[in-house]
Design an enzyme around this catalytic site. Structure first.
Site, PDB file in Angstrom:
ATOM      1  N   GLY A  71     -37.310  36.475  58.137  1.00  0.00           N
ATOM      2  CA  GLY A  71     -37.690  35.688  59.312  1.00  0.00           C
ATOM      3  C   GLY A  71     -36.749  34.515  59.511  1.00  0.00           C
ATOM      4  O   GLY A  71     -36.352  34.185  60.639  1.00  0.00           O
ATOM      5  N   ASN A 152     -48.309  28.826  60.729  1.00  0.00           N
ATOM      6  CA  ASN A 152     -48.503  29.379  59.378  1.00  0.00           C
ATOM      7  C   ASN A 152     -49.422  28.534  58.513  1.00  0.00           C
ATOM      8  O   ASN A 152     -49.905  29.000  57.494  1.00  0.00           O
ATOM      9  CB  ASN A 152     -47.159  29.579  58.675  1.00  0.00           C
ATOM     10  N   HIS A 202     -42.301  40.961  54.469  1.00  0.00           N
ATOM     11  CA  HIS A 202     -43.149  40.608  53.316  1.00  0.00           C
ATOM     12  C   HIS A 202     -44.453  39.931  53.706  1.00  0.00           C
ATOM     13  O   HIS A 202     -45.309  39.680  52.866  1.00  0.00           O
ATOM     14  CB  HIS A 202     -42.360  39.779  52.286  1.00  0.00           C
ATOM     15  N   CYS A 327     -43.228  27.001  51.863  1.00  0.00           N
ATOM     16  CA  CYS A 327     -41.958  26.277  51.959  1.00  0.00           C
ATOM     17  C   CYS A 327     -42.119  24.784  51.766  1.00  0.00           C
ATOM     18  O   CYS A 327     -41.152  24.083  51.549  1.00  0.00           O
ATOM     19  CB  CYS A 327     -41.295  26.539  53.299  1.00  0.00           C
TER      20      CYS A 327
HETATM   21  N1  PLP Z   1     -41.727  31.567  60.167  1.00  0.00           N
HETATM   22  C1  PLP Z   1     -42.993  31.457  59.726  1.00  0.00           C
HETATM   23  C2  PLP Z   1     -44.060  31.075  60.678  1.00  0.00           C
HETATM   24  C3  PLP Z   1     -43.299  31.696  58.388  1.00  0.00           C
HETATM   25  O1  PLP Z   1     -44.552  31.586  57.959  1.00  0.00           O
HETATM   26  C4  PLP Z   1     -42.250  32.047  57.497  1.00  0.00           C
HETATM   27  C5  PLP Z   1     -42.509  32.257  56.061  1.00  0.00           C
HETATM   28  O2  PLP Z   1     -43.332  31.587  55.467  1.00  0.00           O
HETATM   29  C6  PLP Z   1     -40.955  32.163  58.017  1.00  0.00           C
HETATM   30  C7  PLP Z   1     -40.723  31.914  59.342  1.00  0.00           C
HETATM   31  C8  PLP Z   1     -39.798  32.531  57.128  1.00  0.00           C
HETATM   32  O3  PLP Z   1     -39.829  33.889  56.853  1.00  0.00           O
HETATM   33  P1  PLP Z   1     -38.955  34.465  55.607  1.00  0.00           P
HETATM   34  O4  PLP Z   1     -39.718  34.127  54.375  1.00  0.00           O
HETATM   35  O5  PLP Z   1     -38.906  35.930  55.846  1.00  0.00           O
HETATM   36  O6  PLP Z   1     -37.646  33.828  55.663  1.00  0.00           O
END
Ligand code: PLP
Length: 390
Positions: A71, A152, A202, A327
Site C-alpha cells: 500500500g 485505519n 496482507h 506504524c
Molecule cells: N494505508 C493504510 C490506511 C494502512 O492501514 C496501511 C497499513 O497499515 C497502509 C496504507 C500501508 O500499507 P502497507 O503496509 O502495505 O505498506
C-alpha cells in the site's frame, strides 16, 4: 499459552489456501514473466489472471491495475507521479491520513514547494465535504485530493462516490487510500469516478510485500521506479509472481465469503462493545468506530485511565492489540488521529486502544480480552458510595 490476535488492521494471518497457492508458484512457476519461453509465459499467465480478477472486482479494465510491493508504494507512486508528471501544484488532504500518505505529501511539499491544504476533521473524526468544495473553489491551481476511504485507527468511512463526484465537478484529481477497505467490501469504480486507489494484500489474509495501485486509464499517470517495461512501464522490476498469486487467492476467498465474514465480524464487534461497556465504566469509543456506519473490522476504544504500558501488559497475557496504528504504536508520541480527536484532558487521563477483528476472531477471544482488561483496569477504577464509578 494460546495467544489471541486482535490486531487485524495491522496485518492478518495468511489463509491456508493462500499459502498453498504461493508454495506451488515458488516450487513450480519460477519463470521470469518477461521471458518468452514457456516457463516465463506460465508465470505471465498467472499474473494476468490475477489482474483480471482484481479488475472484475473493481469493475474496471485490467490495464488499470498495476501490481506493486504494498500500500505504501502504491500511495507513493500515485502522489509523487501526480506532482512530477501531472503538474499538480496543490494537494488537499487531511491530518488523519496514514503516514505513507502524510509523509509523502510533506516530502513533495518540501521538495517541490507545492501548496498543501489540510481539511480539519470534526469531533467525530469526519471530514466535511462542504469544506472540500470551498477549498476546491478557492484556487485555480491543478489540485489532487487525497482522502482515505476508511481510517485505519478509528474506522470512519468517507463517502467515496460523493467525494469523487465533487472532485470531478471541480476538475481535481482524486486519490483514495483504500488499503483498509479493499476486499472487505464491494467497491465499484465503474460507478465511483475516483482516479487512483491503493491496495495491500496482507490486510485480507494475503502476503506482505504484495499490493496494487488502481490508476484510471485516462489519467496519464507514470511510474516512479524506472527500469524495464514491466507493468506497462508503470512499475519496473521483475514481478513478485508468488505475491501476486497470493493476493489473487486471498481476494478470491474474501469475495466468496464476504457476506459471511462481514456478518460474523459485525456480530463480534457488537459483542465487544457490549462486553467492554459492562466491565469498564466510563469507557468511550473514538470517532464513529462503535457506529454501524464505520468500517466493521475496527473498534477504537478510549479507556478512562492513563496506562501507557497497556499494550505490553495485554501482550504479556497473550493478547495482541494495538495502541494506535502499527506504524505509530511503537512511537512514544500519540498518533496524529488521536491528537485531532482528544482534548488535553483526555490526552492526560485516557488510553486509546485499537481492537481489530477478522473472520477468525471468536467470542472467546473477546471474553479473554474483557477479563484481561478488567484485571488491568481494576487499580484505576474507583467505585463511589452510590455504586457509580470515577
Ligand atoms: N494505508 C493504510 C490506511 C494502512 O492501514 C496501511 C497499513 O497499515 C497502509 C496504507 C500501508 O500499507 P502497507 O503496509 O502495505 O505498506
Amino acid at each position: 499459552m494460546d495467544r489471541i490476535y486482535l490486531d487485524n488492521a495491522a496485518t492478518t494471518p495468511l489463509a491456508e489456501e493462500v499459502i498453498d497457492a504461493m508454495v506451488q508458484v515458488l516450487k513450480v512457476n519460477f519463470g521470469n514473466p518477461s521471458s518468452t519461453h514457456s516457463f516465463g509465459q506460465e508465470a505471465k499467465i498467472l499474473i494476468e489472471t490475477v489482474r483480471r480478477e482484481v479488475a472484475d472486482y473493481l469493475k474496471v479494465t485490467p490495464a488499470e491495475i498495476v501490481f506493486t510491493s504494498c500500500g505504501t508504494e502504491s500511495n507513493n507512486m500515485i502522489i509523487k507521479s501526480c506532482v512530477n508528471h501531472l503538474a499538480v501544484e496543490r494537494i488537499i488532504t487531511s491530518p488523519m491520513e496514514h503516514k505513507c500518505v502524510a509523509e509523502t505529501v510533506m516530502d513533495m511539499k518540501k521538495r517541490r514547494g507545492l501548496e498543501v491544504v489540510y481539511l480539519r476533521p470534526d469531533s467525530n473524526g469526519d471530514i466535511s465535504l462542504d469544506d472540500l468544495v470551498q477549498q476546491l473553489k478557492s484556487s485555480d491551481k491543478k489540485t489532487l485530493v487525497s482522502l482515505m476511504h476508511a481510517n485505519n485507527e478509528i474506522g470512519n468511512l468517507l463517502d467515496l462516490k460523493k467525494t469523487a463526484q465533487i472532485c470531478k465537478e471541480h476538475g481535481a484529481l482524486f486519490h483514495s487510500d483504500t488499503v483498509q477497505t479493499m476486499a472487505h467490501m464491494e467497491i465499484d469504480f465503474s460507478d465511483i469516478p475516483v482516479d487512483f486507489a491503493s491496495c495491500s494484500a496482507h490486510k485480507f489474509h494475503g502476503p506482505k510485500g504484495s499490493g496494487f495501485a488502481f490508476i484510471r486509464k485516462s489519467s496519464g499517470l507514470k511510474g516512479i521506479i524506472t527500469g524495464g517495461p514491466q507493468e506497462r512501464s508503470l512499475r519496473a522490476g521483475t514481478e513478485n509472481v508468488c505475491g501476486i498469486v497470493g493476493l489473487g487467492r486471498a481476494l478470491e476467498l474474501s469475495l466468496k465469503n464476504m457476506q459471511a465474514y462481514t456478518e460474523h465480524i459485525k456480530s463480534i464487534k457488537e459483542y465487544t462493545i457490549q462486553k467492554l461497556t459492562q466491565i469498564i465504566p466510563g469507557i468511550r469509543f473514538n470517532g464513529r468506530s462503535a457506529e454501524e456506519s464505520s468500517l466493521y473490522t475496527v473498534l477504537s476504544v478510549l479507556l478512562p485511565f492513563k496506562d501507557p504500558m497497556i499494550g505490553l501488559k495485554l501482550d504479556m497475557k497473550g493478547i495482541a492489540i494495538s495502541q494506535g496504528s502499527a506504524c505509530s504504536s511503537g512511537a512514544a508520541k500519540p498518533s496524529m488521529v488521536m491528537m485531532m480527536l482528544l482534548d488535553d484532558e483526555d490526552m492526560q487521563r485516557t488510553t486509546p486502544l485499537r481492537i481489530s477483528f477478522s473472520h477468525l476472531t471468536t467470542k472467546e477471544d473477546i471474553d479473554a480480552l474483557a477479563e484481561a482488561l478488567k484485571e488491568i483496569s481494576q487499580p484505576f477504577i474507583i467505585e463511589n458510595a452510590d455504586g457509580t464509578y470515577r
